[in-house]
Motif scaffolding. Structure first.
Motif, PDB file in Angstrom:
ATOM      1  N   GLU B  53       2.790  -7.171   3.296  1.00  0.00           N
ATOM      2  CA  GLU B  53       2.381  -7.515   1.916  1.00  0.00           C
ATOM      3  C   GLU B  53       1.970  -6.261   1.133  1.00  0.00           C
ATOM      4  O   GLU B  53       2.360  -6.073  -0.012  1.00  0.00           O
ATOM      5  CB  GLU B  53       1.207  -8.508   1.933  1.00  0.00           C
ATOM      6  CG  GLU B  53       1.646  -9.954   2.107  1.00  0.00           C
ATOM      7  CD  GLU B  53       0.521 -10.826   2.673  1.00  0.00           C
ATOM      8  OE1 GLU B  53      -0.665 -10.495   2.454  1.00  0.00           O
ATOM      9  OE2 GLU B  53       0.851 -11.814   3.347  1.00  0.00           O
ATOM     10  N   THR B  54       1.191  -5.395   1.783  1.00  0.00           N
ATOM     11  CA  THR B  54       0.734  -4.168   1.113  1.00  0.00           C
ATOM     12  C   THR B  54       1.929  -3.309   0.715  1.00  0.00           C
ATOM     13  O   THR B  54       2.012  -2.788  -0.406  1.00  0.00           O
ATOM     14  CB  THR B  54      -0.199  -3.366   2.060  1.00  0.00           C
ATOM     15  OG1 THR B  54      -1.172  -4.237   2.578  1.00  0.00           O
ATOM     16  CG2 THR B  54      -0.855  -2.199   1.344  1.00  0.00           C
ATOM     17  N   SER B  56       5.071  -4.280   0.316  1.00  0.00           N
ATOM     18  CA  SER B  56       5.900  -4.948  -0.686  1.00  0.00           C
ATOM     19  C   SER B  56       5.300  -4.751  -2.084  1.00  0.00           C
ATOM     20  O   SER B  56       6.015  -4.468  -3.055  1.00  0.00           O
ATOM     21  CB  SER B  56       6.037  -6.431  -0.302  1.00  0.00           C
ATOM     22  OG  SER B  56       5.968  -7.268  -1.389  1.00  0.00           O
ATOM     23  N   GLN B  57       3.974  -4.836  -2.179  1.00  0.00           N
ATOM     24  CA  GLN B  57       3.322  -4.615  -3.492  1.00  0.00           C
ATOM     25  C   GLN B  57       3.499  -3.166  -3.941  1.00  0.00           C
ATOM     26  O   GLN B  57       3.835  -2.889  -5.086  1.00  0.00           O
ATOM     27  CB  GLN B  57       1.839  -4.941  -3.392  1.00  0.00           C
ATOM     28  CG  GLN B  57       1.567  -6.424  -3.566  1.00  0.00           C
ATOM     29  CD  GLN B  57       0.147  -6.800  -3.156  1.00  0.00           C
ATOM     30  OE1 GLN B  57      -0.728  -5.947  -3.085  1.00  0.00           O
ATOM     31  NE2 GLN B  57      -0.063  -8.067  -2.874  1.00  0.00           N
ATOM     32  N   LYS B  58       3.290  -2.284  -3.019  1.00  0.00           N
ATOM     33  CA  LYS B  58       3.355  -0.851  -3.329  1.00  0.00           C
ATOM     34  C   LYS B  58       4.760  -0.437  -3.777  1.00  0.00           C
ATOM     35  O   LYS B  58       4.926   0.325  -4.728  1.00  0.00           O
ATOM     36  CB  LYS B  58       2.961  -0.081  -2.058  1.00  0.00           C
ATOM     37  CG  LYS B  58       2.531   1.323  -2.329  1.00  0.00           C
ATOM     38  CD  LYS B  58       1.903   1.898  -1.072  1.00  0.00           C
ATOM     39  CE  LYS B  58       1.603   3.339  -1.376  1.00  0.00           C
ATOM     40  NZ  LYS B  58       0.528   3.913  -0.714  1.00  0.00           N
ATOM     41  N   GLY B  60       7.215  -2.557  -4.686  1.00  0.00           N
ATOM     42  CA  GLY B  60       7.825  -3.519  -5.606  1.00  0.00           C
ATOM     43  C   GLY B  60       9.093  -4.133  -5.039  1.00  0.00           C
ATOM     44  O   GLY B  60      10.053  -4.405  -5.762  1.00  0.00           O
TER      45      GLY B  60
END
Ligand code: SF4
Ligand code: SF4
Lengths: 323, 86
Positions: B53-54, B56-58, B60
């Protein structure tokens, strides 16, 4: 892909040895690192995260405090090897206790030939050293420097080495201004090494035959790992005068000075590695290799070219250099 | 499952990512930038889902794709014995 500093360094502790008849890359002149210098160099190397150090000479086994130095390095914990001429093995057990990872001894050919190069009695002394270190369970290697004079002894030399439980028989390159193996001799040598390998011998030509991929030995190359010349890519050498040079074949004081080698005490390793012009040119490969499709893989032996022409011109052993 | 870097291995950051040195085996392993990012998160505080998750957010990127990438990387690190699991 360029590393920020070498991962592998040769550390020359001295240029003191009994001398031999090969024109060595570090002819004995009595120079030596002090113990204080050696230990602080190890700290510098570890700070730069250099993981592997090969202690070279001269004869490192004659350097006072060698076992303590190895122990200090192993506690970092670096991987530590040592290249010896088997001149004094009184420190063998101390080196085992220091946890030395690897040692390499020279066999130049059958007894008579070996002794003609390294002095009377040195062949038997080397066999004793090999046996002693194998018995101590230290990873023991043998190096044979192949010249036009001992090329015909390859199989006989391999027969001798195969009688010991050494883990590798390394076939090394002789870097000399005139007495080197030309392309046909290199091709002959490397196809015979390949034949010995097929017979199950633990024989390995070193990376300095950078054009291995053009010889029959190419079948045995691990294509993912083969790097050609590693000087300035992953490795460098620090001489006992403190010069940083691209590889052991620049480890004499005159040769180091001829390339304006920087001194480790005057600058840090990472800066030297990144900014020294000679090293940057060295890394790119020889001038005569720039249009060769193998240049990024191979680039030729820079030391061989330099010894012949004092420039980074052409590898005299490469089959393509004939054309 | 929480991945954790082996304590005795040494990491050297590089422009292309990093080199991980395993002193026991005397081996070096090269990581690219993505690998180094995942490696840095294997500090024993984040489970695999949190790492994905981290990342994927970082970056994008789609969580599903990133999760596949993280799983493959950790499997590789596990096979090379460079990480353990808490
Ligand atoms: S310059 Fe030649 S001898 Fe030195 S590391 Fe490169 S290939 Fe080997
Ligand atoms: S020409 Fe140069 S790069 Fe090409 S194979 Fe020969 S030594 Fe290697």
């Amino acid at each position: 892909m360029m590393f920020s500093s070498p991962t592998y360094v040769y550390l020359q502790v001295s240029r003191k040895c009994a001398a031999c008849a090969l024109e060595c890359y570090a002819p004995p002149d009595g120079a030596s690192l002090s113990q204080k210098e050696a230990f602080s160099l190890v700290d510098l190397l570890w700070e730069a995260k250099v993981f592997t150090v090969l202690i070279d000479g001269g004869e490192p086994l004659l350097w006072e405090g060698i076992a303590e130095l190895v122990e200090y390095m192993r506690r970092k914990p670096m991987v530590v090897g040592l290249v010896s001429g088997a001149e004094d093995i009184s420190q063998a057990e101390a080196l085992r206790n220091a946890n030395l990872n690897m040692i390499q001894f020279p066999i130049e050919g059958p007894e008579e030939y070996h002794d003609s190069i390294r002095g009377e009695g040195s062949f038997q002394r080397t066999l004793e050293a090999m046996k002693t270190f194998c018995d101590l369970d230290i990873d023991t290697h043998v190096g044979t420097v192949v010249t036009p004079q001992n090329l015909s002894y390859l199989e006989a030399t391999s027969d001798i080495v195969s009688q010991f439980s050494v883990n590798a028989h390394r076939i090394l390159r002789y870097i000399h201004p005139t007495d080197y193996l030309g392309p046909d001799q290199c091709m002959d040598l490397l196809s015979r090494v390949y034949d010995l390998k097929k017979k199950g011998r633990n024989i390995i030509p070193n990376n300095c035959y950078t054009f291995l991929h053009l010889t029959p030995y190419k079948e045995r190359i691990n294509k993912n790992a083969f790097q050609g010349c590693v000087g300035g890519k992953t490795s460098a050498m620090i001489t006992c005068d403190g010069y940083v040079v691209p590889c052991p074949h620049f480890a004499s004081k005159p040769l180091a000075e001829s390339i304006d080698a920087p001194v480790i005490w005057d600058s840090d390793l990472k800066t030297i590695w990144k900014e020294w012009d000679f090293l940057n040119a060295f890394r790119k490969g020889l001038e005569g290799c720039q249009s060769c499709s193998y240049c990024s893989l191979c680039g030729g032996c820079r030391a061989a070219a330099y010894r012949i022409t004092q420039s980074l011109d052409l590898d005299p052993g490469c089959p393509l250099s004939k054309k | 499952m929480i991945p954790k870097q082996r304590e005795d291995v040494i990491c050297r950051e590089e422009d292309f990512g990093a080199i991980i040195f395993d002193p026991g085996a005397g081996r070096m392993h090269k990581l690219n930038k993505d690998g180094f990012l995942i490696w840095s998160m294997c500090d024993g505080t984040m489970d695999v889902s949190t790492i994905a998750e981290t990342l994927s957010q970082k970056e994008g990127e789609e969580l599903e794709d990133v999760r596949e990438q993280v799983d493959a990387f950790l499997k590789d690190m596990d096979e090379r014995k460079l990480i353990g699991w808490l």
